[in-house]
Design an enzyme around this catalytic site. Structure first.
Site, PDB file in Angstrom:
ATOM      1  CG  ASP A  40      -0.401  10.064 -14.805  1.00  0.00           C
ATOM      2  OD1 ASP A  40      -0.364   8.751 -14.225  1.00  0.00           O
ATOM      3  OD2 ASP A  40       1.447  10.197 -15.897  1.00  0.00           O
ATOM      4  CG  ASP A  43       7.479   1.256 -16.830  1.00  0.00           C
ATOM      5  OD1 ASP A  43       8.355   0.240 -17.088  1.00  0.00           O
ATOM      6  OD2 ASP A  43       7.243   1.487 -14.903  1.00  0.00           O
ATOM      7  CD  GLU A  63       1.652  14.641 -22.171  1.00  0.00           C
ATOM      8  OE1 GLU A  63       3.192  14.515 -21.323  1.00  0.00           O
ATOM      9  OE2 GLU A  63       1.395  15.985 -21.261  1.00  0.00           O
ATOM     10  CG  ASP A  97      14.310   6.741 -21.039  1.00  0.00           C
ATOM     11  OD1 ASP A  97      13.529   7.033 -21.371  1.00  0.00           O
ATOM     12  OD2 ASP A  97      15.486   7.000 -19.984  1.00  0.00           O
ATOM     13  CE  LYS A 117      11.854  -7.839 -14.044  1.00  0.00           C
ATOM     14  NZ  LYS A 117      11.994  -8.008 -12.245  1.00  0.00           N
TER      15      LYS A 117
END
Length: 225
Positions: free
Chosen positions: A77, A126, A52, A162, A130
């Site tokens: 992470d 994220d 993950e 999302d 941009k």
């Protein structure tokens, strides 16, 4: 989170047997001692390895590990204070097939050997909307190539987000690069035939998005080069 809490969690991570935190210098030359040996040396078995990426608090790593004990799940992470929660839960609930790695995602092809990984999950990254942030999107061509290098021949990538932008961007890359799209849905909570794991396991951010009635998208694909 206060600095004292972060320091406490960093310290606890150092003592968790299910957490490993290599220095960048140990990894960048491609000779990291666990490369090609994550299942046998870290998990102490020969089960398939699933990652993950950007695991946050580790909700998916933990949730999937509970459902599929025949697989090894490794949450990755750079923010150790976040995945501390997942690592602690795995210890408290005796989930031996859920472990955590503190590292930057861009090093993934140096941390794992060719064809070492069975599947990759990317949960609520994220979207880096941009244009100048394109290189940081976790499904950009550079990252996809890295994933392809470590995935088994039939290895699968799962993206749950999302962000309509991220969902569409990834679908566009899959089509333009002729990767194999296995499944895609723009609102999985409206799909009664969805895999239960996709809606029963919810990340911290996912719960926040659902409260705001945001649609959650899902994409499943194989990389072809």
């Amino acid at each position: 989170m206060g600095s004292k809490n972060k320091l406490k969690r960093f310290k606890e991570n150092e003592n968790f047997e299910n957490v490993i935190q290599p220095e960048r210098e140990e990894v960048i030359d491609g000779s990291y001692f666990l490369r090609g040996k994550w299942s046998t040396k870290f998990f102490k078995n020969n089960n398939p390895l699933i990652l993950e990426l950007g695991c946050g608090k580790g909700e998916y790593t933990i949730g999937l590990a509970k459902r599929y004990p025949e697989y090894n799940f490794l949450g990755i992470d750079i923010k150790g204070a976040r995945f501390w929660r997942g690592a602690k839960t795995a210890i408290e609930e005796n989930i031996p097939n859920a472990k955590f790695l503190r590292s930057q995602i861009e090093l993934v092809d140096l941390l794992f050997a060719e064809k070492e990984v069975a599947e990759i999950w990317i949960t609520f990254p994220d979207p880096q909307i941009k244009f100048q942030r394109t290189k940081h999107r976790m499904t950009n061509p550079t990252f996809l190539k890295k994933y392809h290098n470590i995935l088994q021949t039939d290895g699968i990538v799962h993206l749950k987000t999302d962000s309509e932008f991220m969902h569409g961007y990834t679908l566009g890359l899959i089509e333009s690069s002729q990767h194999e799209l296995l499944y895609a849905h723009h609102d999985i909570y409206s799909n009664t035939e969805i895999n239960p794991a996709l809606i029963e396991i919810q990340t911290f951010y996912e719960k926040q998005y659902l409260k705001k009635n945001k649609a959650i998208t899902y994409t499943k694909f194989r990389l072809k080069y």
